[in-house]
Scaffold this active site. Structure first.
Site, PDB file in Angstrom:
ATOM      1  N   ASN A  14       0.622  -1.227  -0.018  1.00  0.00           N
ATOM      2  CA  ASN A  14       0.106   0.162   0.025  1.00  0.00           C
ATOM      3  C   ASN A  14       0.839   1.268   0.017  1.00  0.00           C
ATOM      4  O   ASN A  14       1.963   1.277   0.525  1.00  0.00           O
ATOM      5  CB  ASN A  14      -0.954   0.132   1.325  1.00  0.00           C
ATOM      6  CG  ASN A  14      -1.937  -1.073   0.919  1.00  0.00           C
ATOM      7  OD1 ASN A  14      -2.543  -0.936  -0.005  1.00  0.00           O
ATOM      8  ND2 ASN A  14      -2.260  -1.786   2.099  1.00  0.00           N
ATOM      9  N   ASP A  42     -10.381  -5.525   0.092  1.00  0.00           N
ATOM     10  CA  ASP A  42     -11.587  -4.684   0.534  1.00  0.00           C
ATOM     11  C   ASP A  42     -12.777  -5.039  -0.063  1.00  0.00           C
ATOM     12  O   ASP A  42     -13.901  -4.916   0.383  1.00  0.00           O
ATOM     13  CB  ASP A  42     -11.359  -3.197   0.248  1.00  0.00           C
ATOM     14  CG  ASP A  42      -9.997  -2.649   0.870  1.00  0.00           C
ATOM     15  OD1 ASP A  42      -9.990  -2.904   2.415  1.00  0.00           O
ATOM     16  OD2 ASP A  42      -8.977  -2.434   0.538  1.00  0.00           O
ATOM     17  N   ARG A  45     -14.402  -7.808   1.778  1.00  0.00           N
ATOM     18  CA  ARG A  45     -14.967  -7.485   2.963  1.00  0.00           C
ATOM     19  C   ARG A  45     -16.460  -6.576   2.673  1.00  0.00           C
ATOM     20  O   ARG A  45     -17.329  -6.750   3.256  1.00  0.00           O
ATOM     21  CB  ARG A  45     -14.199  -6.460   3.660  1.00  0.00           C
ATOM     22  CG  ARG A  45     -12.911  -7.057   4.202  1.00  0.00           C
ATOM     23  CD  ARG A  45     -11.891  -6.094   4.983  1.00  0.00           C
ATOM     24  NE  ARG A  45     -10.701  -6.879   5.411  1.00  0.00           N
ATOM     25  CZ  ARG A  45      -9.805  -6.489   5.843  1.00  0.00           C
ATOM     26  NH1 ARG A  45      -9.435  -5.213   5.464  1.00  0.00           N
ATOM     27  NH2 ARG A  45      -8.640  -7.119   6.552  1.00  0.00           N
ATOM     28  N   HIS A  70      -6.342   1.030  -0.224  1.00  0.00           N
ATOM     29  CA  HIS A  70      -6.744   0.306   0.802  1.00  0.00           C
ATOM     30  C   HIS A  70      -6.326   1.308   2.165  1.00  0.00           C
ATOM     31  O   HIS A  70      -5.268   1.554   2.601  1.00  0.00           O
ATOM     32  CB  HIS A  70      -5.806  -0.747   1.016  1.00  0.00           C
ATOM     33  CG  HIS A  70      -6.055  -1.626   2.182  1.00  0.00           C
ATOM     34  ND1 HIS A  70      -7.123  -2.200   2.543  1.00  0.00           N
ATOM     35  CD2 HIS A  70      -5.190  -1.779   3.297  1.00  0.00           C
ATOM     36  CE1 HIS A  70      -6.957  -2.893   3.595  1.00  0.00           C
ATOM     37  NE2 HIS A  70      -5.800  -2.532   4.149  1.00  0.00           N
ATOM     38  N   SER A 125      -4.051  -8.827   9.731  1.00  0.00           N
ATOM     39  CA  SER A 125      -5.038  -9.872   8.939  1.00  0.00           C
ATOM     40  C   SER A 125      -4.050 -10.225   7.655  1.00  0.00           C
ATOM     41  O   SER A 125      -4.838 -10.447   6.541  1.00  0.00           O
ATOM     42  CB  SER A 125      -6.339  -8.820   8.454  1.00  0.00           C
ATOM     43  OG  SER A 125      -5.694  -7.564   7.733  1.00  0.00           O
TER      44      SER A 125
END
Length: 140
Positions: A14, A42, A45, A70, A125
């Site tokens: 990122n 994402d 999610r 992100h 994560s």
């Protein structure tokens, strides 16, 4: 003899979108269409939040979009998202029928899910990111 090298590049670090743009600029021999970045975490999610809200299988949710990097500034977009029903594809906004939830809780939850996992587990994560990379590669 001409030798062609075929490369598909998945940028994970990122800010992924920005890093993909930098790669595109500094590695012009790699076709632009072969450079992608990982917003799939994402995306997964967002699909999960929608499927939970509608009590449907996550595989039935299609066309949700994640705009931006992100981060907490990303925008999970359901304006083109649909859900497979026995009567065909239905728009997510129509099925949820709660713009307040979509514009507040849904967006905030997707934006901050990674931080929530780290806070709860005291660990990253990383497995979610690895799983998302596999999902992303399968789509290519």
């Amino acid at each position: 003899m001409f030798c062609s090298i075929f490369a598909q590049v998945l940028v994970v670090a990122n800010p992924a979108n920005t890093n993909a743009l930098i790669l595109k600029e500094f590695a012009p021999s790699i076709p632009e269409k072969n450079v992608t970045c990982l917003t799939r975490l994402d995306h997964n999610r967002a699909l999960g939040q929608i499927s939970e809200k509608l009590f449907v299988h996550v595989g039935g949710v299609k066309n949700a979009i994640i705009w931006g990097n992100h981060s907490s500034t990303q925008y999970p977009d359901v304006n083109h998202a649909t859900v497979s029903t026995c009567n065909g594809e239905k728009p997510v906004r129509e099925l949820i029928a709660d713009d307040n939830w979509i514009n507040t809780e849904f967006i905030t939850t997707v934006q901050q899910r990674g931080a929530a996992i780290i806070k709860a587990r005291k660990l990253s994560s990383a497995l979610s990111a690895a799983s998302s990379a596999c999902d992303h590669i399968q789509v290519l």
